[in-house]
Design a protein around this motif. Structure first.
Motif, short mmCIF file in Angstrom:
data_model
loop_
_atom_site.label_atom_id
_atom_site.label_comp_id
_atom_site.label_asym_id
_atom_site.label_seq_id
_atom_site.Cartn_x
_atom_site.Cartn_y
_atom_site.Cartn_z
N ALA A 35 1.11 -0.83 0.39
CA ALA A 35 -0.03 -0.17 0.57
C ALA A 35 1.14 0.88 -0.27
O ALA A 35 2.03 0.94 0.44
N GLN A 36 0.26 2.22 -0.34
CA GLN A 36 0.70 3.56 -0.61
C GLN A 36 0.84 3.85 1.11
O GLN A 36 2.26 4.47 1.09
N ALA A 37 0.43 3.57 1.69
CA ALA A 37 1.06 4.26 3.62
C ALA A 37 1.99 3.29 3.99
O ALA A 37 2.29 3.61 5.13
N TYR A 38 2.05 2.24 3.18
CA TYR A 38 2.98 1.26 4.27
C TYR A 38 4.23 2.05 4.05
O TYR A 38 5.24 1.32 4.76
N GLY A 39 5.18 2.86 2.79
CA GLY A 39 6.55 3.32 2.98
C GLY A 39 7.10 2.41 2.32
O GLY A 39 8.16 2.55 1.76
N ASN A 40 6.77 1.01 1.76
CA ASN A 40 7.44 0.21 1.02
C ASN A 40 7.03 -0.61 0.25
O ASN A 40 8.27 -1.68 -1.05
N GLU A 41 6.84 0.10 -1.05
CA GLU A 41 6.27 -0.06 -2.64
C GLU A 41 7.70 -0.44 -3.64
O GLU A 41 7.94 -1.40 -3.90
N SER A 42 8.82 0.33 -3.62
CA SER A 42 9.86 0.52 -3.60
C SER A 42 10.37 -0.77 -3.35
O SER A 42 11.24 -1.26 -4.26
N SER A 43 10.69 -1.24 -1.59
CA SER A 43 11.53 -2.68 -1.83
C SER A 43 10.32 -4.18 -2.19
O SER A 43 11.47 -5.37 -3.19
#
Length: 257
Positions: free
Chosen positions: A33-41
């Motif tokens: 999710a965008q809110a998780y802050g881990n999309e790049s990983s």
């Protein structure tokens, strides 16, 4: 039916390892999710896995503090390093259940995502959305476990043709030590986590447990070679604290209210 969720998984090495292990072990559904802050990983792990992108079902969620779901989908794609999403959800109905849907449909029509859906929507909010939607929401992702047995909400989704997907099926670990769960697991020769995941699968839900430990990620996936008997299902059903509600969350849990 079963994937890896990465809520509360730290961006960077921890997230990349969890996703890499999951894909290596046979998982093909990854939920972020965008809110998780881990999309790049998540994106790096997918690209480095060697698993063809078309074999992976990738979900992310629109953060409803934003203004335009289509614009935010483009940003997610850039972070994930992919050309499309398999599923794009409204993370929760902040500001009401309908305002963001036109932007979700625009993201779908632009080819940014194959499917669109919702998360943390109660039955009444789902009905409001269905009145205005041109594209049917495919999924409602909900808090669901024997302790949060939202039976009426699952039934409302089924009546509308919406798949219910269970997040936090292990109660972020809280439910693993429950005596009833432990007794059933011991009798079945399974782990408490496997019992909780299998219960949700037998209720007809897709399930996305989270773990950052390889052995648990592996064990959580090993739930398709056994079934819980009726007595065990009934015992787990009785743990519900929601009165089998049609609401997505209790009022005290609605962080957007």
């Amino acid at each position: 039916m079963l994937g890896l969720g990465v809520w509360q998984v730290r961006d960077g090495r921890e997230c990349e390892r969890a996703v890499a292990w999951a894909l290596e072990l046979g998982y093909r559904l990854i939920d972020t999710a965008q809110a998780y802050g881990n999309e790049s990983s998540v994106g790096r792990a997918i690209r480095n896995s060697g698993v063809p992108r078309e074999d992976i079902f990738l979900t992310t969620k629109f953060y409803p503090g934003g203004k335009d779901p289509r614009v935010e989908a483009e940003k997610s794609l850039a972070r994930l390093g992919t050309d499309y999403l398999d599923l794009y959800l409204i993370h929760w109905p902040q500001g009401g259940p309908t305002w963001a849907w036109a932007g979700m449909e625009a993201a779908s029509e632009a080819g940014l995502t194959k499917g669109v859906g919702i998360s943390n929507f109660g039955a009444a909010e789902l009905q409001e959305l269905l009145k205005v939607s041109q594209i049917q929401p495919a999924v409602n992702q909900i808090l669901f476990s024997p302790f949060d047995y939202r039976r009426a909400l699952v039934e409302a989704g089924a009546d509308a043709g919406v798949v219910s997907q269970a997040y936090s099926p292990l109660g972020t670990g809280r439910h693993l030590g429950d005596p009833a769960v432990e007794r059933i697991a011991s009798a079945a020769g399974r782990t408490p986590a496997q019992v909780l995941i299998r219960w949700a699968i037998q209720k007809g839900l897709s399930v996305i447990p989270k773990s950052t430990h390889r052995e648990r990620i592996e064990a959580n996936f090993d739930v398709f070679d056994f079934e819980l008997d009726e007595q065990s299902i009934s015992a787990l059903d009785s743990l519900d604290t929601t009165h089998q509600t049609a609401d997505a969350l209790a009022q005290r849990q609605k962080w957007w209210s």
